[in-house]
Design a protein around this motif. Sequence first.
Motif, PDB file in Angstrom:
ATOM      1  N   LEU A 178      28.508 -13.351 144.988  1.00  0.00           N
ATOM      2  CA  LEU A 178      29.228 -14.359 146.169  1.00  0.00           C
ATOM      3  C   LEU A 178      28.600 -13.476 147.426  1.00  0.00           C
ATOM      4  CD1 LEU A 178      33.079 -14.149 144.799  1.00  0.00           C
ATOM      5  CD2 LEU A 178      31.416 -16.206 144.912  1.00  0.00           C
ATOM      6  N   LEU A 179      28.591 -11.952 147.498  1.00  0.00           N
ATOM      7  CA  LEU A 179      27.979 -11.532 148.783  1.00  0.00           C
ATOM      8  C   LEU A 179      26.695 -12.066 149.054  1.00  0.00           C
ATOM      9  CD1 LEU A 179      29.711  -7.847 148.301  1.00  0.00           C
ATOM     10  CD2 LEU A 179      30.111  -9.758 150.243  1.00  0.00           C
ATOM     11  N   GLY A 180      25.638 -11.888 148.056  1.00  0.00           N
ATOM     12  CA  GLY A 180      24.429 -11.950 148.184  1.00  0.00           C
ATOM     13  C   GLY A 180      23.803 -10.882 149.029  1.00  0.00           C
ATOM     14  N   GLU A 181      22.484 -10.658 149.380  1.00  0.00           N
ATOM     15  CA  GLU A 181      22.117  -9.536 149.950  1.00  0.00           C
ATOM     16  C   GLU A 181      22.626  -9.470 151.491  1.00  0.00           C
ATOM     17  OE1 GLU A 181      17.585  -7.863 151.233  1.00  0.00           O
ATOM     18  OE2 GLU A 181      17.701  -9.366 149.838  1.00  0.00           O
ATOM     19  N   ALA A 182      22.533 -10.686 151.981  1.00  0.00           N
ATOM     20  CA  ALA A 182      22.830 -10.842 153.489  1.00  0.00           C
ATOM     21  C   ALA A 182      24.288 -10.378 153.632  1.00  0.00           C
ATOM     22  CB  ALA A 182      22.764 -12.075 154.019  1.00  0.00           C
ATOM     23  N   GLY A 183      25.128 -10.882 152.747  1.00  0.00           N
ATOM     24  CA  GLY A 183      26.528 -10.583 152.886  1.00  0.00           C
ATOM     25  C   GLY A 183      26.843  -9.002 152.581  1.00  0.00           C
ATOM     26  N   LEU A 184      26.064  -8.438 151.497  1.00  0.00           N
ATOM     27  CA  LEU A 184      26.301  -6.877 151.379  1.00  0.00           C
ATOM     28  C   LEU A 184      25.898  -6.184 152.815  1.00  0.00           C
ATOM     29  CD1 LEU A 184      27.049  -4.703 149.396  1.00  0.00           C
ATOM     30  CD2 LEU A 184      24.532  -4.863 148.649  1.00  0.00           C
ATOM     31  N   ARG A 185      24.789  -6.641 153.508  1.00  0.00           N
ATOM     32  CA  ARG A 185      24.369  -5.758 154.517  1.00  0.00           C
ATOM     33  C   ARG A 185      25.743  -6.038 155.505  1.00  0.00           C
ATOM     34  NH1 ARG A 185      19.295  -3.798 154.066  1.00  0.00           N
ATOM     35  NH2 ARG A 185      17.996  -4.668 152.667  1.00  0.00           N
ATOM     36  N   GLN A 186      26.089  -7.384 155.707  1.00  0.00           N
ATOM     37  CA  GLN A 186      27.066  -7.509 156.567  1.00  0.00           C
ATOM     38  C   GLN A 186      28.360  -6.830 156.538  1.00  0.00           C
ATOM     39  OE1 GLN A 186      27.950 -11.687 156.941  1.00  0.00           O
ATOM     40  NE2 GLN A 186      29.535 -11.312 158.675  1.00  0.00           N
ATOM     41  N   LEU A 187      28.739  -6.640 155.110  1.00  0.00           N
ATOM     42  CA  LEU A 187      29.789  -5.914 154.890  1.00  0.00           C
ATOM     43  C   LEU A 187      29.629  -4.372 155.165  1.00  0.00           C
ATOM     44  CD1 LEU A 187      32.749  -5.714 153.327  1.00  0.00           C
ATOM     45  CD2 LEU A 187      31.349  -5.520 151.105  1.00  0.00           C
ATOM     46  N   ALA A 188      28.497  -3.926 154.661  1.00  0.00           N
ATOM     47  CA  ALA A 188      28.154  -2.411 154.976  1.00  0.00           C
ATOM     48  C   ALA A 188      28.263  -2.330 156.400  1.00  0.00           C
ATOM     49  CB  ALA A 188      26.923  -2.145 154.244  1.00  0.00           C
ATOM     50  N   THR A 189      27.722  -3.060 157.241  1.00  0.00           N
ATOM     51  CA  THR A 189      27.613  -2.855 158.731  1.00  0.00           C
ATOM     52  C   THR A 189      28.877  -3.075 159.445  1.00  0.00           C
ATOM     53  OG1 THR A 189      25.626  -4.188 158.775  1.00  0.00           O
ATOM     54  CG2 THR A 189      26.913  -3.900 160.860  1.00  0.00           C
ATOM     55  N   LEU A 190      29.747  -3.832 159.106  1.00  0.00           N
ATOM     56  CA  LEU A 190      31.319  -3.810 159.131  1.00  0.00           C
ATOM     57  C   LEU A 190      32.119  -2.569 159.172  1.00  0.00           C
ATOM     58  CD1 LEU A 190      33.577  -5.553 160.477  1.00  0.00           C
ATOM     59  CD2 LEU A 190      33.916  -6.417 158.280  1.00  0.00           C
ATOM     60  N   ASN A 191      31.681  -1.996 157.711  1.00  0.00           N
ATOM     61  CA  ASN A 191      32.458  -0.645 157.228  1.00  0.00           C
ATOM     62  C   ASN A 191      32.029   0.380 158.067  1.00  0.00           C
ATOM     63  OD1 ASN A 191      33.586  -0.385 154.126  1.00  0.00           O
ATOM     64  ND2 ASN A 191      33.034  -2.348 154.564  1.00  0.00           N
ATOM     65  N   HIS A 192      30.772   0.397 158.501  1.00  0.00           N
ATOM     66  CA  HIS A 192      30.307   1.724 159.298  1.00  0.00           C
ATOM     67  C   HIS A 192      30.803   1.700 160.567  1.00  0.00           C
ATOM     68  CE1 HIS A 192      27.516   4.858 160.755  1.00  0.00           C
ATOM     69  NE2 HIS A 192      27.001   4.089 161.658  1.00  0.00           N
ATOM     70  N   ALA A 193      30.684   0.250 161.163  1.00  0.00           N
ATOM     71  CA  ALA A 193      31.222   0.204 162.595  1.00  0.00           C
ATOM     72  C   ALA A 193      32.809   0.535 162.642  1.00  0.00           C
ATOM     73  CB  ALA A 193      31.002  -1.302 162.967  1.00  0.00           C
ATOM     74  N   LYS A 194      33.510   0.180 161.765  1.00  0.00           N
ATOM     75  CA  LYS A 194      35.034   0.683 161.632  1.00  0.00           C
ATOM     76  C   LYS A 194      35.208   2.001 161.713  1.00  0.00           C
ATOM     77  CE  LYS A 194      37.285  -3.964 160.595  1.00  0.00           C
ATOM     78  NZ  LYS A 194      38.429  -3.702 161.413  1.00  0.00           N
ATOM     79  N   ALA A 195      34.023   2.723 160.771  1.00  0.00           N
ATOM     80  CA  ALA A 195      34.327   4.013 160.578  1.00  0.00           C
ATOM     81  C   ALA A 195      34.050   4.980 161.946  1.00  0.00           C
ATOM     82  CB  ALA A 195      33.456   4.451 159.334  1.00  0.00           C
ATOM     83  N   VAL A 196      32.951   4.484 162.552  1.00  0.00           N
ATOM     84  CA  VAL A 196      32.591   4.979 163.471  1.00  0.00           C
ATOM     85  C   VAL A 196      33.699   4.756 164.818  1.00  0.00           C
ATOM     86  CG1 VAL A 196      31.045   4.894 165.805  1.00  0.00           C
ATOM     87  CG2 VAL A 196      29.948   4.672 163.429  1.00  0.00           C
ATOM     88  N   GLN A 197      34.125   3.833 165.013  1.00  0.00           N
ATOM     89  CA  GLN A 197      35.455   3.444 165.782  1.00  0.00           C
ATOM     90  C   GLN A 197      36.799   4.562 165.530  1.00  0.00           C
ATOM     91  OE1 GLN A 197      36.821  -0.569 165.837  1.00  0.00           O
ATOM     92  NE2 GLN A 197      38.323  -0.187 167.189  1.00  0.00           N
ATOM     93  N   ALA A 198      36.771   4.328 164.176  1.00  0.00           N
ATOM     94  CA  ALA A 198      37.986   5.433 163.895  1.00  0.00           C
ATOM     95  C   ALA A 198      37.803   6.727 163.958  1.00  0.00           C
ATOM     96  CB  ALA A 198      38.385   5.452 162.302  1.00  0.00           C
ATOM     97  N   ALA A 199      36.425   7.243 163.666  1.00  0.00           N
ATOM     98  CA  ALA A 199      36.102   8.902 164.116  1.00  0.00           C
ATOM     99  C   ALA A 199      36.185   9.044 165.458  1.00  0.00           C
ATOM    100  CB  ALA A 199      34.690   8.930 163.455  1.00  0.00           C
ATOM    101  N   GLU A 200      35.848   8.161 166.241  1.00  0.00           N
ATOM    102  CA  GLU A 200      35.922   8.405 167.794  1.00  0.00           C
ATOM    103  C   GLU A 200      37.369   8.547 168.243  1.00  0.00           C
ATOM    104  OE1 GLU A 200      33.432   5.206 169.438  1.00  0.00           O
ATOM    105  OE2 GLU A 200      31.623   5.915 168.931  1.00  0.00           O
ATOM    106  N   ARG A 201      38.098   7.781 167.602  1.00  0.00           N
ATOM    107  CA  ARG A 201      39.453   7.761 168.009  1.00  0.00           C
ATOM    108  C   ARG A 201      40.161   9.058 167.734  1.00  0.00           C
ATOM    109  NH1 ARG A 201      43.576   8.989 169.543  1.00  0.00           N
ATOM    110  NH2 ARG A 201      45.450   7.556 170.061  1.00  0.00           N
ATOM    111  N   LEU A 202      39.944   9.285 166.389  1.00  0.00           N
ATOM    112  CA  LEU A 202      40.560  10.512 165.817  1.00  0.00           C
ATOM    113  C   LEU A 202      39.934  11.828 166.504  1.00  0.00           C
ATOM    114  CD1 LEU A 202      40.706   9.707 161.851  1.00  0.00           C
ATOM    115  CD2 LEU A 202      42.741   9.513 163.728  1.00  0.00           C
ATOM    116  N   ALA A 203      38.728  11.873 166.779  1.00  0.00           N
ATOM    117  CA  ALA A 203      38.362  13.024 167.539  1.00  0.00           C
ATOM    118  C   ALA A 203      38.979  13.319 169.009  1.00  0.00           C
ATOM    119  CB  ALA A 203      36.689  12.864 167.820  1.00  0.00           C
ATOM    120  N   LYS A 204      39.520  12.566 169.543  1.00  0.00           N
ATOM    121  CA  LYS A 204      40.241  12.552 170.715  1.00  0.00           C
ATOM    122  C   LYS A 204      41.584  12.993 170.426  1.00  0.00           C
ATOM    123  CE  LYS A 204      38.028   8.505 172.953  1.00  0.00           C
ATOM    124  NZ  LYS A 204      38.091   7.262 173.620  1.00  0.00           N
ATOM    125  N   VAL A 205      42.312  13.198 169.340  1.00  0.00           N
ATOM    126  CA  VAL A 205      43.277  13.840 168.885  1.00  0.00           C
ATOM    127  C   VAL A 205      43.289  15.247 169.113  1.00  0.00           C
ATOM    128  CG1 VAL A 205      45.422  14.051 167.158  1.00  0.00           C
ATOM    129  CG2 VAL A 205      44.100  11.987 167.622  1.00  0.00           C
TER     130      VAL A 205
END
Length: 452
Positions: free
Chosen positions: A346-373
């Motif tokens: 269902l994902l296909g190659e493009a969908g897997l890359r998109q899912l991975a990109t979204l995961n990484h972006a959200k993790a970076v956002q969370a890491a930046e926020r937590l680092a300010k604590v």
Amino acid sequence: MRYLPLAEADRRDMLRTIGAPSVEDLFVDVPEAARLATKIDGLPDHASELAVERRLSAMARRNLAAGEVPFFLGCGAYKHHIPASVDHLIQRGEFLTSYTPYQPEIAQGTLQALFEFQTQVARLYGCDVANASMYDGSTACWEAIGMARRITRRTKAILSGGLHPHYVSVAKTMARFTGDLLETSVPDLSPEPDTARLLDEIDSDTSCVVVQYPDILGRIGDLSELAERAHAAGALLIAVVTEPVALGLLRAPGEMGADIVVGEGQSIGVGLNFGGPYVGLFATRDKYVRQMPGRLAGETVDAEGKRGFVLTLSTREQHIRREKATSNICTNSGLCALAFSVHMTLLGEAGLRQLATLNHAKAVQAAERLAKVPGVELVSETFFNEFTVRLSTEARPVVRTLADRGILGGVSLGRLYPGAEALENGLVVAVTETSTDEDVEALAGALEEILA
């Protein structure tokens, strides 16, 4: 009503037949510390079925459901969104009830599904061939070590400190019966994996080097130099991937020289399920295929020249060549493998890359926020969707306090490595596409209050 089919006389007769003085003697190989000395708290000696259902339902309501609270747990089991179509398809009667029989040619649909699954895993891992799945990632890791022993005829395996401690524990348990020597260590709260240590320990007695990618702290290293050094010494490189979604962005381990790539497939198509059942992934190079454990579905043509599928290279203990069996894992996690394959399709190659990109972006956002604590320090800036932070205090009580507030805030390294004081303040945080901005803010706000 109670269901106790055996009377005391029945038990005595059975014990007499097998030559055991008592029921307790059947458990002498189980360490005393692992046995219950008292009855399970909260459970009655006997009750009606209705009463048991009510009691267990009440106990279940004490759990924090992953989908109902901010959820940042990871370390080998990840919360991803699984499309409803996955569950719908795997519950079709021809999938849910079928099992590859000993005359597999009559189960062409099942074999074709396994063949497609193998193709997906091989491409994901950057390898030539994959099997039809293993039980889970930890047993797949051990089977890879055993496979390296058979290929190299050596018994020393060097395990990275970044390898999941549960995987290490499984390997140690099995090595007791095979004589393999496992060189292990615990990780340091440092920005880089322990590649330098692994390079220094490779010698002519080494059968394999086992490294996790990304590792237990979320760090990502280049495996190319490890592969070259291992091959120069006649050893193999085994890469372990606990988060397959990462390979939607990261370079596949097989492309960096890994000889065997194994891991956990739970992230794709399989729910958290309280820790199982999961699905182990296993892939390798063509030249090692005859030493690969588990089942292998192959493609052929029938007498009329039509495409067909078979079980091939079945040197398994339930088959006629069982004395040459490569593994004690003689089956596969068929339904979970199917769920993986359906979701991946269902994902296909493009969908897997998109899912991975979204995961990484959200993790970076969370890491930046937590680092300010105040009181929170990011250990490494190289990660996919999981990273480690160092708190100003011991992490385990913090995790419990977060849970009391309805936030599953990560996995404390003190829990994974009891007794390792240098890791007590470490907290592993996993962020996937299911984590919202509100979830991240809830975690950061709670940490600000707890660590103040």
